[in-house]
Design a protein around this motif. Sequence first.
Motif, PDB file in Angstrom:
ATOM      1  N   GLU A  31      36.986 -22.708 -15.429  1.00  0.00           N
ATOM      2  CA  GLU A  31      38.276 -23.142 -14.652  1.00  0.00           C
ATOM      3  C   GLU A  31      39.393 -22.393 -15.247  1.00  0.00           C
ATOM      4  O   GLU A  31      39.385 -21.916 -16.281  1.00  0.00           O
ATOM      5  N   HIS A  33      42.670 -21.410 -17.089  1.00  0.00           N
ATOM      6  CA  HIS A  33      43.161 -21.751 -18.291  1.00  0.00           C
ATOM      7  C   HIS A  33      44.464 -20.956 -18.563  1.00  0.00           C
ATOM      8  O   HIS A  33      44.861 -20.429 -19.439  1.00  0.00           O
ATOM      9  N   CYS A  41      36.836 -20.758 -21.297  1.00  0.00           N
ATOM     10  CA  CYS A  41      37.421 -21.265 -22.241  1.00  0.00           C
ATOM     11  C   CYS A  41      36.586 -22.744 -22.814  1.00  0.00           C
ATOM     12  O   CYS A  41      35.958 -22.744 -23.876  1.00  0.00           O
TER      13      CYS A  41
HETATM   14 ZN   LIG Z   1      40.197 -26.404 -21.635  1.00  0.00          ZN
END
Ligand SMILES: [Zn+2]
Length: 258
Positions: A31, A33, A41
Amino acid sequence: MNRHLAKFTWPEVQAIDKSRAALVLPVGAVEQHGRHLSIDCDLYFAERLTDLALAGLSDRTPAFRLPALAITKSNEHVGFPGTFWLSASTLSAVVHDIARSAKASGFQRFVLFNCHGGNRSLLESVARDVRAETGLAVFNIFPPAMVPDPVPVSADEAELGIHAGDWETSLMLALDPSRVRLDKRDCFYPKRTSEVLALEFTGATHAWLTRDLSPTGLFGDATIASAERGHQRLGALVPKLTEALAAVCDFEFPKTAA
Ligand SMILES: [Zn+2]
């Protein structure tokens, strides 16, 4: 000692003494970051922190990890390219099926080692459902909440720096700086719209999407991040994670009358 279950053969999995063995599922996310951290991440942290925690165990502590669950419940970041998610019902079904497989392989202790805040409430519910359905002992580990932050931060960062801010950026600078775009780091805190309704951590919250609050996907100050701050945090965090895995292997419910 090999703790990656996927590198075993099936007779080797069968031969594990399951009475104390913990089976750990690292749970990541893919997703956005912010503009400065790679989209893997949380997946990267789930794998690295699991491996660092396992590496601290003595050979007498039988804990093993599965391959990580990469894509999970990230729909709070919908609208930012590079964000992939499973719905709550799909993720719940996937975790249930993995837990049933763990049970069928003979394991009795199942650990959800989750590095994405957006999964947290769902996994706590799923853990209890799996416990009730399968009889497995199920545990939730969420590294960001394991220890008080050993590095001093501002009140804003402590309350609002919940995504891609100092904590995550510093950890990544310590573990894999190739995943950080140093020149794209920024500081952004969402405006408080209410005295009483908060993002999280309190009794009254609102269900936010990132795009409601942050134009770049960042909540926090990534500009103060450094490898040194990351190493300080890892120094406090990793031994606690190891301790938690050892505690899983030793865990017994008290004997009750029921
Ligand atoms: Zn994170």
